[in-house]
Design a protein around this motif. Structure first.
Motif, mmCIF file in Angstrom:
data_model
loop_
_atom_site.group_PDB
_atom_site.id
_atom_site.type_symbol
_atom_site.label_atom_id
_atom_site.label_comp_id
_atom_site.label_asym_id
_atom_site.label_seq_id
_atom_site.Cartn_x
_atom_site.Cartn_y
_atom_site.Cartn_z
ATOM 1 N N ARG A 211 3.261 -4.572 -9.513
ATOM 2 C CA ARG A 211 2.733 -3.889 -8.328
ATOM 3 C C ARG A 211 3.640 -2.744 -7.888
ATOM 4 N NH1 ARG A 211 0.808 -9.542 -5.614
ATOM 5 N NH2 ARG A 211 -1.327 -9.537 -6.451
ATOM 6 N N ASP A 261 -1.990 -3.927 -2.122
ATOM 7 C CA ASP A 261 -1.952 -4.746 -3.333
ATOM 8 C C ASP A 261 -3.302 -4.772 -4.041
ATOM 9 O OD1 ASP A 261 0.698 -5.378 -3.005
ATOM 10 O OD2 ASP A 261 0.354 -7.450 -2.341
ATOM 11 N N VAL A 264 -3.827 -1.772 -6.213
ATOM 12 C CA VAL A 264 -3.011 -1.858 -7.429
ATOM 13 C C VAL A 264 -3.642 -2.819 -8.418
ATOM 14 C CG1 VAL A 264 -0.752 -2.408 -8.380
ATOM 15 C CG2 VAL A 264 -0.912 -1.346 -6.123
ATOM 16 N N ASP A 265 -4.063 -3.985 -7.942
ATOM 17 C CA ASP A 265 -4.608 -5.005 -8.834
ATOM 18 C C ASP A 265 -5.908 -4.559 -9.487
ATOM 19 O OD1 ASP A 265 -2.458 -6.505 -8.032
ATOM 20 O OD2 ASP A 265 -3.598 -7.839 -6.722
#
Length: 344
Positions: A211, A261, A264-265
């Motif tokens: 991340r 997050d 990013v994921d």
């Protein structure tokens, strides 16, 4: 697989490229930013491994003249008959203006014009035309390719995606989630179009590392105007607005930390190689015909052996190995406990 691989010298790719088909890979695709040019790694790949399809993702339409693009494409098509696909795109103001000192003007029209010129030239036509962004007179390739060279367009928004579906052989997508693919396909509007997507893969179970790397990449790339518009169109405006605001204020560190997050994921696949491979299949199920992995550095990639192991584990052939075996009928006689040669 995207080539060249980060941190691997070009000559050291020979053994890896020869191994790729055995691991289930079918293609290698280059890029052109601030490392190698788009053609040289593919010329080497054409000589080293004749089973791989080759593609450029992408050749900028501003930084070479149209005739030179056609010449380079024809040469690579001759070196790898029937295996080369030319990917064209506008690139970005940083590459075109800041690094090459060329005006980044009318990118849609320039891309369309170079596509039309290159298509005609590669088909063996003599090209004399006044396009919107340049004029050409009397150009004809001395040795046009014997087989038709597919041309794809890098496209991020509806106008270029529609052009890719209408006049090119397909589209090259970048920096998107599997869930974004249907939106792009709808804009392409051509079920027969080839759809290539570059997918960033960080094969590590250290989610914090992945991340952190993903945030740095996203704040660097998605603050470029074309990518920002792309993600607003895809619906990520609210999630990324704080990043864009801090970037405009000059707070690069704050902008990077502001990437959520979940973004990013979606955009940088991470986890074990097996998990990453399954996530790549989500793009295929969504309509991507050629998923092109861009392998990112991880703490586990420490030498040539670890790199080869990760490439093998990410490859489609590994999925077949991991499938459970069919049930074996019961035997009435003992089975010798002998393993085939080469197994352990």
């Amino acid at each position: 697989m995207t080539v060249p691989l980060t941190g691997v010298p070009l000559p050291a790719h020979a053994e890896l490229l020869r191994a790729l088909p055995g691991w289930g890979y079918t293609d290698v695709w280059s890029s052109e930013v601030a490392g190698t040019d788009a053609f040289t790694p593919l010329a080497l790949a054409a000589a080293w491994e004749p089973r791989l399809r080759l593609g450029t993702a992408i050749v900028p339409v501003f930084t070479r003249g149209p005739a030179l693009i056609a010449q380079s494409a024809a040469a690579l098509a001759a070196a790898a008959p029937g295996r080369f696909t030319l990917g064209l795109g506008a690139s970005s103001p940083a590459v075109v203006e800041q690094w090459n000192g060329i005006g980044f003007e009318q990118p849609f029209r320039r891309t369309r014009d170079v596509l039309r010129f290159t298509r005609a030239a590669l088909d063996g036509e003599k090209v004399t035309a006044d396009f919107d962004t340049f004029s050409t007179s009397g150009f004809r390739l001395e040795q046009p390719p014997d087989e038709r060279v597919p041309i794809l367009l890098a496209a991020l928004r509806p106008q270029l995606l529609a052009l890719a579906g209408r006049e090119a052989d397909g589209a090259i997508l970048n920096w998107l989630a599997a869930g974004d693919v249907p939106t792009c396909l709808e804009a392409v509007g051509n079920p027969a179009a080839d759809i290539v997507a570059r997918i960033f893969v960080c094969p590590t179970e250290d989610a914090g590392y992945a991340r952190a790397l993903g945030r740095r990449m996203i704040s660097s790339y998605l603050t470029v105007q074309a990518y920002a518009r792309f993600h607003r169109w895809l619906g990520r405006g609210p999630a990324l607005e704080r990043m864009w605001e801090l970037w405009r204020e000059g707070d690069r560190k704050g902008a990077t930390q502001a990437v959520p997050d979940e973004v990013v994921d979606e955009l940088v696949l991470h986890g074990s190689p097996m998990s990453c491979r399954e996530q790549v299949l989500d793009y295929v199920r969504a309509g991507v015909r050629t998923p092109v992995l861009a392998l990112l550095p991880t703490p586990e990639l420490t030498d040539a052996a670890s790199l080869a192991g990760v490439l093998a584990a990410l490859g489609p052939a590994a999925a077949a190995v991991m499938k459970p075996a069919e049930p074996t009928p019961p035997r009435t006689t003992p089975v010798a406990q002998t393993l085939p040669a080469g197994t352990a």
